[in-house]
Write a protein that holds these residues in place. Structure first.
Motif, PDB file in Angstrom:
ATOM      1  N   SER A  39       0.845  -1.200   0.000  1.00 12.77           N
ATOM      2  CA  SER A  39       0.000   0.000   0.000  1.00 12.77           C
ATOM      3  C   SER A  39       0.875   1.243   0.000  1.00 12.77           C
ATOM      4  N   ASP A  41       0.378   3.992   1.771  1.00 14.28           N
ATOM      5  CA  ASP A  41       0.571   4.481   3.134  1.00 14.28           C
ATOM      6  C   ASP A  41       1.726   3.760   3.829  1.00 14.28           C
ATOM      7  N   SER A  42       1.761   2.430   3.703  1.00 16.32           N
ATOM      8  CA  SER A  42       2.830   1.673   4.359  1.00 16.32           C
ATOM      9  C   SER A  42       4.188   1.979   3.734  1.00 16.32           C
ATOM     10  N   TYR A  44       5.015   4.899   2.375  1.00 18.14           N
ATOM     11  CA  TYR A  44       5.357   6.241   2.858  1.00 18.14           C
ATOM     12  C   TYR A  44       5.930   6.170   4.275  1.00 18.14           C
ATOM     13  N   GLU A  45       5.284   5.379   5.125  1.00 14.77           N
ATOM     14  CA  GLU A  45       5.753   5.225   6.505  1.00 14.77           C
ATOM     15  C   GLU A  45       7.130   4.577   6.549  1.00 14.77           C
ATOM     16  N   GLY A  70      -6.823   4.521   2.162  1.00 13.97           N
ATOM     17  CA  GLY A  70      -5.831   5.161   3.015  1.00 13.97           C
ATOM     18  C   GLY A  70      -5.710   6.643   2.714  1.00 13.97           C
ATOM     19  N   ASN A  71      -4.680   7.254   3.260  1.00 12.25           N
ATOM     20  CA  ASN A  71      -4.445   8.675   3.016  1.00 12.25           C
ATOM     21  C   ASN A  71      -3.842   8.920   1.635  1.00 12.25           C
TER      22      ASN A  71
END
Length: 225
Positions: A39, A41-42, A44-45, A70-71
């Motif tokens: 994903s 989001d994951s 990016y994190e 997600g975002n």
């Protein structure tokens, strides 16, 4: 001693990611430390968490993600966000999207160093792309390069009148109905004879059999939505 490159792969298909890892294993010019996420989001994190201690060198991401609650919901958005927080990260796209308009817009707006097509990507091409990325140079798959070139040439030949005609054409059953909708730069309306002549030129430029085919080709080339 071979350089070790830290790579983050992002796609919502785990099988594809595992296949990419195997393709990376075939490359002998470098050794890789590969992480993959399913994903945006994951991903990016993961970049945020590693940026200060053990940053990624390269990110290759898809564009469309089936789970988009997600975002960050697309590869384009992910690239935009990562450029703000990881300016040294070398970003590329590996995707199944071969539509001319999508390719053109991603390269124009997100400016990835590479744009690879999943179906055509093998170890040789991936190795070449990695070399280019590490030098901050661009590399596009052969088909992608052809489409960019064709789209750029067509874009240059499109004036405002041509764009207006192509945008209005699907809205009207008859060519005569275009009269009153197409304006010159000075604001004067184009007469039917001028519209017909412009249409004839456009059919030649885009190698279209008829006006319906003309609209389809204009959409494929991303000239109109």
């Amino acid at each position: 001693m071979k350089n070790k490159i830290r790579v983050l792969l992002v796609d919502d298909h785990p099988l594809l990611l595992k296949g990419l890892v195997l393709t990376f294993d075939e490359i002998k010019d470098f050794t890789f430390d590969i992480v993959y996420k399913t994903s945006c989001d994951s991903a990016y994190e993961a970049v945020l968490l590693s940026e200060k201690t053990n940053p990624f060198d390269i990110l290759l991401t898809g564009l469309s993600f089936s789970l988009n609650d997600g975002n960050i919901v697309s590869g384009e958005e992910l690239i935009n966000q990562l450029k703000k927080v990881a300016p040294n990260l070398k970003i590329g796209v590996i995707t199944g999207h071969s539509e001319t308009n999508r390719i053109f817009n991603v390269i124009k707006n997100q400016q990835p160093l590479v744009y690879l097509l999943k179906d055509d990507c093998n170890a040789t091409e991936l190795n070449f792309a990695i070399h280019k990325m590490l030098k901050n140079q661009n590399y596009y798959s052969h088909l992608v390069h052809q489409k960019i070139l064709k789209r750029s040439i067509v874009q240059i030949s499109m004036d405002s009148i041509a764009i207006q005609i192509l945008e209005e054409l699907p809205k009207h059953a008859k060519i005569n109905n275009l009269v009153g909708h197409i304006k010159r730069e000075d604001g004067k309306l184009l007469k039917i004879r001028s519209i017909e002549m412009k249409l004839a030129d456009l059919r030649i430029d885009l190698n279209a059999k008829n006006n319906t085919d003309l609209v389809l080709k204009a959409k494929e080339l991303g000239i109109i939505d």
